[in-house]
Design an enzyme around this catalytic site. Structure first.
Site, mmCIF file in Angstrom:
data_model
loop_
_atom_site.group_PDB
_atom_site.id
_atom_site.type_symbol
_atom_site.label_atom_id
_atom_site.label_comp_id
_atom_site.label_asym_id
_atom_site.label_seq_id
_atom_site.Cartn_x
_atom_site.Cartn_y
_atom_site.Cartn_z
ATOM 1 N N ASP A 28 58.190 53.865 49.675
ATOM 2 C CA ASP A 28 57.781 53.445 50.846
ATOM 3 C C ASP A 28 57.276 54.504 51.805
ATOM 4 O OD1 ASP A 28 59.063 50.982 49.926
ATOM 5 O OD2 ASP A 28 60.836 51.850 50.588
ATOM 6 N N LYS A 31 51.800 54.607 49.976
ATOM 7 C CA LYS A 31 50.901 55.082 48.761
ATOM 8 C C LYS A 31 49.850 53.969 48.692
ATOM 9 C CE LYS A 31 54.167 54.697 45.695
ATOM 10 N NZ LYS A 31 55.523 54.836 46.419
ATOM 11 N N GLY A 55 56.540 47.506 46.554
ATOM 12 C CA GLY A 55 55.717 46.597 47.071
ATOM 13 C C GLY A 55 54.685 47.461 48.123
ATOM 14 N N HIS A 56 53.477 47.507 47.591
ATOM 15 C CA HIS A 56 52.419 48.001 47.908
ATOM 16 C C HIS A 56 51.586 47.321 48.999
ATOM 17 C CE1 HIS A 56 52.313 51.127 44.558
ATOM 18 N NE2 HIS A 56 53.405 51.037 45.244
ATOM 19 N N GLN A 260 57.557 53.726 43.611
ATOM 20 C CA GLN A 260 58.843 54.310 44.113
ATOM 21 C C GLN A 260 58.466 55.694 44.490
ATOM 22 O OE1 GLN A 260 59.357 52.410 40.895
ATOM 23 N NE2 GLN A 260 59.504 50.576 42.275
#
Ligand code: IMP
Length: 500
Positions: A28, A31, A55-56, A260
């Site tokens: 988080d 990225k 989740g990006h 991650q």
């Protein structure tokens, strides 16, 4: 027209570069936004580990996109960027299809997606077992997983009974493998309260009971049929991505999108409160079937403070265990009239940490859970860059604006029992993290306090325009961790990042 940032990027990374965007914290760190910027020069965008547990988030032209399964490169599909889901990803076909449907609805073409036939396949029983094991575990044992079936899918893989994406193309193989792997699982499920299992299986991630069988609990026929259909959908995208990527090395610019973070890596992270995949740069390369040496530019993204989702020791957590949740339940409503910029200087650390989390929008993109918030931890960073390399990207520096004194953790003091095996004794100072929860939970952070800055930095686009105290904060990070900051992010928009 190419922006200054984009030109600098093109000059810094020559054609044929392989850039791995990893994370040096507990995930988080933003990225997604950095990978998004690299799409300017990329030919190929690769996801090579993790699953739909991440989740990006990307902000493009005022629109917010969140992807869990599909590489961010998909947003640039119409420009010919190839998106690859490589071998060590655990694919949830349902999530992938739902995401593709949403992207298509938003007018994004999805013509250049390739999926490894060897990628691991998340099946409904993985999700079921993940949910069951988390709900049965007491707080002390709970990992706080995302409930996406990640642990169980990789367990199957290591136990050499897992199914892969290619299996979806052969109903017979799928049935045979499933029958073999499910015999013991079904016997186990029958020892549980069936009503409770049935209820869990009503979850939307388990397609509202589609796979429940009143006698066998898991309906193998229903699973095979659904996955056969998924296989049909993905048929033209499934291929040998390892061979493809190897053939592109040296000519195409390849951007690897990590998931991650290093501190959640199964081997290098704060075990056992980790995910089940390899999140290091080496893991990112290997997960695509490549060598770590094939990565020309390993990058570790570092948020200007730290967050963690789920359970596990967190030495620099502001206000102690799960303070952000306490803030939300006990303080948030009472403080609605107090500006956040005042709250971030509150002497009550629960309020301070909670307010930083609010400013940073620290809510999990996958789970919607509040992230735990902490001060920057250079002990952890030294550990991470020792594995991922020294090039780092700092994100969300703007979130710290307004804090009068900013603590930075430079050392831990170990306060647990003497441990002759390591060896480790009570009162010992540690300058590098030992990523074992049993040790980490006894580590007290030692802080250096830096003066903060009040100037709005969201429009800053160069090192020299940063306030002096922000420069000092960043210089201290470099000096005490050995990192080299290559880029800095000062907000969520794609323009809000610049080279140092
Ligand atoms: P799992 O990956 O769902 O098994 O969860 C294991 C641990 O990793 C939990 O603490 C999760 O909160 C954490 N985790 C998994 N994916 C992410 C992520 O993308 N960001 C942050 N934490 C994550």
């Amino acid at each position: 027209m190419e922006s200054i940032f984009e030109r600098q990027m093109r000059q810094s990374y020559s054609k044929g570069s392989t850039i791995a965007v990893g994370c040096n914290q507990w995930g988080d760190t933003g990225k997604g936004a950095i990978v998004d910027r690299f799409m300017h020069i990329a030919d190929i965008c690769v996801r090579s580990m993790g699953a739909d547990n991440c989740g990006h988030t990307m902000h493009v032209n005022g629109m917010k996109y969140v992807s869990h399964m599909i590489p961010s490169g998909i947003l640039f599909d119409s420009k010919g960027i190839v998106s690859v889901i490589a071998r060590d990803v655990a694919l949830n076909p349902l999530t992938a299809r739902l995401e593709l449907a949403e992207f298509t609805k938003a007018g994004i073409t999805c013509n250049n997606l390739k999926i490894s036939f060897r990628a691991k396949l998340i099946l409904p029983y993985h999700i079921l077992f993940d949910m069951l094991s988390e709900s049965k575990s007491g707080k002390a044992k709970k990992i706080g997983t995302t409930g996406r079936g990640v642990g169980p899918v990789f367990q199957d893989y290591i136990a050499r009974v897992g199914l892969t994406v290619g299996d979806m193309l052969d109903e017979g193989v799928m049935y045979q493998k499933l029958y073999h792997v499910l015999r013991d699982r079904i016997a186990f499920l029958k020892t549980l309260d069936i009503g409770m299992v049935r209820e869990v299986m009503q979850h939307e991630r388990l397609e509202n009971g589609l796979f429940f069988h009143s006698k066998h609990i898991l309906d193998i026929d229903a699973i095979v049929e659904r996955y056969r259909e998924h296989g049909e959908f993905f048929r033209d995208m499934i291929c040998d991505t390892e061979a493809y990527l190897k053939s592109q090395l040296g000519t195409a610019t390849i951007v690897f999108e990590g998931a991650q973070g290093l501190l959640l890596d199964i081997n290098q992270g704060s075990y056992p409160f980790v995910t089940s995949s390899r999140c290091s740069v080496a893991g990112i390369a290997n997960g695509a079937g490549l060598r770590e040496k094939n990565i020309t530019d390993p990058l570790g993204v570092v948020k200007a403070y730290v967050t963690r989702v789920g359970e596990g020791a967190f030495p620099t957590e502001i206000g102690g265990y799960d303070a952000v949740s306490t803030y939300k339940t006990q303080w948030h409503d009472k403080l609605v009239d107090v500006p956040l910029v005042e709250q971030i200087n509150d002497s009550n650390e629960v309020i301070q940490g909670g307010a930083i989390g609010m400013i940073g929008g620290e809510v999990g993109a996958t789970t919607g859970r509040s992230r735990r918030v902490g001060w920057l931890d250079l002990v952890a960073l030294r550990h991470a860059i020792g594995i991922n390399g020294s090039q780092i990207v700092i994100t969300k520096l703007d979130v710290l604006t307004g804090i009068k004194k900013i603590p930075v953790c430079t050392e831990y003091c170990y306060e647990g029992k003497d441990n002759p095996a390591i060896p480790l004794h009570t009162g010992q100072f540690l300058d590098e993290m030992i990523p074992e929860n049993e040790i980490l939970k006894h580590c007290r952070p030692i802080y250096t306090y830096l003066d903060g800055w009040d100037e709005d930095i969201s429009n800053v686009r160069s090192w020299t325009d940063l306030p002096e105290n922000a420069q000092k904060y960043l210089s201290l990070i470099e000096e005490l961790s050995g990192a080299k900051i290559v880029m800095i992010g000062v907000g969520p928009e794609r323009e809000q990042v610049f080279f140092t």
